[in-house]
Design an enzyme around this catalytic site. Structure first.
Site, short mmCIF file in Angstrom:
data_model
loop_
_atom_site.label_atom_id
_atom_site.label_comp_id
_atom_site.label_asym_id
_atom_site.label_seq_id
_atom_site.Cartn_x
_atom_site.Cartn_y
_atom_site.Cartn_z
N GLU A 1 1.40 0.39 -3.60
CA GLU A 1 0.15 0.13 -2.88
C GLU A 1 -0.78 1.31 -3.00
OE1 GLU A 1 -2.80 0.13 0.33
OE2 GLU A 1 -1.27 1.62 0.00
N GLU A 2 -0.21 2.52 -2.96
CA GLU A 2 -1.05 3.71 -2.84
C GLU A 2 -1.81 4.06 -4.12
OE1 GLU A 2 -1.78 4.80 -0.17
OE2 GLU A 2 -0.15 4.74 1.26
N HIS B 1 -2.07 9.99 4.69
CA HIS B 1 -2.15 10.62 3.35
C HIS B 1 -2.09 12.14 3.37
CE1 HIS B 1 -4.18 6.88 1.26
NE2 HIS B 1 -3.11 6.56 1.97
ZN LIG Z 1 -0.61 2.09 3.45
#
Ligand SMILES: [Zn+2]
Length: 462
Positions: free
Chosen positions: A318-319, A417
């Site tokens: 996803e990232e 993050h």
């Molecule tokens: Zn996420």
């Protein structure tokens, strides 16, 4: 001693009574009770974050996370499928930055971290003048003034809702800077709080655009850089040495609880298994992973399975690429018309505040009657907000309705993050409340007599 054989005989003589139809309200109460009392969601997020830790796609940590997730689902008695995905493999290197030339400030180090997908400055680094810009349009308008410069975006996030506009600059700013001939790009961390911790994220280079070095600076250092620029020209020395290695083989982890009446109809509940490399990925998205596993645990142990199939998906990548979501939509293209709802938990561990919906006309009227059993969790009604998630966005062209538990995200971007995304940020009670709400919502959609009207597919891009 005398009665027992008689009872056995009576039992043998009669056909087994049909199982009573499941009572959705009672079942929901049992699911909620289980999620709030079994301690499993917490145990699993603690195990994933402390024992597996960072798990960027392509890394050894991600491979370990896949094996871990497979074992967790298998421990619930579920058959687990590993669906293949080609993963990008980007590795962080050294990262340093300092203001080297400014009449008033002199040399000063900055807290900085490379953005995923960005290229290296080479081992010697690069030194160039900084130009602060506010928008992608302004970059395009710079002309020759961008040549060889370090372009600096300084978007301020006051609240979580500012992420949408700010992320456009992080995601597309380096590509725009490269097109304009800039040497590098620096962006203020997209964060609602900071103790001088830079927050990474993906920067995407358009097809045919050469990657350039790009990094996020802590919000404190972004402010300082901004102040320095008020006093005159500023030069920055940047050293960033990430590497992009050949793609590697990876997997989405998939398991399902087969529906008792309509097994071909699928309610998909997902989270993403990968995380950024700077920390444990507790909020992003260890919380979502633990909640999907809790749904797997509770729904697979019901006396009778829900009417429709519940498919649990832990996505890869996803990232930094969305290869997992893309691979799932391709592999299941033939049965996406039978996906009656998709849910993705990817907004941390905050407590429930309601339910969001993206469906066709009449969707709210269909969903609202299913929600009263969730009121005890704070999720008994439909609220404004986006529904969906990055991974399940690949199901949008098929018109799959999206339903989310809206969670309190007011502190999510404090750690998102960054190196601070660690287990201690997760409040066990909030996590359990959210696990209960997502599980109950998944069950409600899988058990409901009706399905949601399908969503209007979004207009094709380009
Ligand atoms: Zn996420």
């Amino acid at each position: 001693v005398i009665v027992a054989p008689v009872v056995l005989l009576l039992c043998a003589a009669r056909p087994a009574p049909p199982a009573p139809p499941p009572d959705p309200a009672k079942t929901t109460a049992a699911l909620v009770g289980g999620a709030l009392s079994d301690g499993l969601t917490w145990a699993r997020i603690a195990d994933l974050t402390d024992r597996i830790g960072p798990r960027l796609s392509g890394s050894e940590g991600f491979s370990r996370a896949v094996a871990w997730a497979q074992a967790q689902l298998a421990s619930e008695g579920l058959a687990v499928k590993l669906e293949p995905v080609k993963l990008p493999h980007w590795e962080r290197g050294e990262e340093r930055a300092e203001i080297v030339e400014n009449a008033r400030y002199g040399a000063q180090p900055l807290a900085i971290t490379a953005l995923g997908g960005a290229s290296s400055t080479g081992p010697g680094g690069l030194t160039a003048e900084v130009v602060e810009v506010e928008s992608l349009e302004q970059v395009a308008a710079l002309g020759d003034a961008a040549h060889g410069k370090i372009l600096f975006f300084n978007p301020v996030m006051h609240v979580a809702q500012d992420y949408g506009t700010a992320t456009r600059l992080r995601s597309h700013g380096a590509s725009a800077a490269s097109k304009a001939g800039a040497a590098a790009m620096v962006v203020r961390s997209l964060a609602t709080a900071s103790f001088r911790s830079p927050h990474t994220g993906l920067t995407h280079f358009d097809d045919g655009v050469a990657p350039i070095p790009a990094a996020a600076v802590s919000t404190e250092d972004a402010e300082r850089l901004h102040r320095a620029l008020q006093t005159g020209p500023v030069k920055l020395h940047l050293l960033l040495t990430p590497r992009t290695l050949p793609d590697v083989d990876g997997f989405n982890v998939v398991a399902e609880i087969r529906g008792r009446e309509k097994p071909a109809e699928v309610v998909l509940f997902a989270a993403h298994l990968d995380s950024w490399d700077l920390a444990q990925g507790a909020e992003d998205d260890g919380a979502g992973v633990a909640m999907v596993l809790e749904a797997a645990h509770l729904l697979s142990h019901l006396p009778r399975p829900p009417r429709r199939t519940v498919r649990l998906v832990l996505y890869a990548n996803e990232e930094n690429g969305l290869a997992g979501g893309t691979a799932y939509a391709l592999a299941h293209a033939a049965d996406l018309s039978k996906h009656v709802a998709a849910l993705e938990a990817d907004s941390g561990s905050g407590r429930p505040q309601g339910v969001t919906l993206l469906a066709g006309p009449g969707g709210a009227a269909t969903l609202a009657p299913l929600l009263p059993p969730l009121a005890v969790l704070g999720a008994g009604s439909i609220v404004a907000g986006e529904a969906g998630g990055a991974d399940i966005s690949t199901l949008a062209p098929a018109g799959v309705p999206f339903v989310n538990v809206k969670q309190d995200g007011s502190r999510y971007f404090d750690v998102h993050h960054s190196a601070a995304d660690t287990l201690d940020k997760v409040k066990p009670l909030d996590l359990a409340l959210s696990a209960a709400a997502w599980t109950a919502l998944t069950y409600a959609l899988a058990e409901s007599e009706t399905t949601l009207p399908r969503a209007e597919p979004p207009p094709a891009v380009k």
